[in-house]
Design an enzyme around this catalytic site. Sequence first.
Site: not given
Length: 282
Positions: A88, A120, A118, A49-50, A195
Site C-alpha cells: 500500500d 486509494e 496499491k 496500511d491497515s 471496499e
Amino acid sequence: MSIQSAVKRKTAPDILARKNGEPIVMLTSYHAHTASLVDRYCDVILVGDSLGNVMHGFETTVPVTLEMMILQGHAVMRGSKQSLVVVDMPFGSYEASKEQAFHSAARIMKETHCGAVKLEGGARMAETIAFLTERGIPVMAHIGLTPQSINALGSFRSQGKDEAEALARGENVRGPIQNDAIAVAEAGAFSVVVEAVAEPVARKITQTIAIPTIGIGASSACDGQVLVLEDMLGLNARVPKFVKKYGNLGSMIEEAIEGYANEVRSRAFPGPEHVYGGKPKA
Ligand code: KIV
C-alpha cells in the site's frame, strides 16, 4: 550470473489474466512469519496500511509512513515465495502529484522488491495510475470506502446506496463508484479493490470492467476477495460486518499467555527439560 529462485512468483499480469477466472485469494500480512503461512494458500499478499491500526494501534491509517510500509513490505517479501506481494502507498505519499507518486512507488519497489503498489482513489487518481503504469509500476486501485479519506468522509460507512437503488429501479445510469471503477481500469490498473460497496453495484462493476475486482464487503461476484488477516483470525475484538472469523486466535493466545504467567508464578516453568544440565541422562 544471477541466482533465480526455483519458485516462480505470481506477477501483476498473472492476476490480470484471472479476470472472470478462478477467484483470486488475497489476504493481508505485515510480517515474514505470517507471510510464509499466507503464501501457501493465497495468490496475492497485501501489505496493507491497515498495519497502522493492527500493529501500531492508530485510530486511522492516516499516520502511516512510507518507511513503515517499506520495512514491513520487505519483511513480507522475505517470508513469501510464490504470491504477488502488493504494498500500500500510505496517505500523503502520492496525492500531491503524479511525480510524487512515482518517487514514492519507485522507493517501495526498489527497497522491498514487491511486485506492485496499491493506492486509494478512483477517477481523481486515474492520471497518476496511468503515469505509474506507463513507467513500469503495476498499480492495484482501491475504490468505494477509502479509509485514508476518513477525515473527509466522517465515518466508515458503506458506499453506493443511491447507485444500488437506481440499479434496482432499472435505471441505466452510471454512478460515481461505477465511474471510478471504469476510470482506474482505463488508466491501466491491473486490478481494483472494491471496499464496502453495495452488493448490486459491486456486481455490476465486476460485469462491466475488464480488470479483476477484489471485494472486501462487496460481492461474491467479485473476481477475488480480500480480508485483513488479524480480523479473520479473530485477533481483533471489534470488526466490520463484512468480516467472517475463520478462527479465534485472540482467546487461544490469551489462554497460552495466562498458562505461562501462572506457571512462572508457581515455578512450574521452566521444568528440568527446559534447563541445561537439569535432567540426569538415562
Ligand atoms: O490496508 C488494508 O489492509 C487494505 C485492505 C482492507 C483492502 O487496504
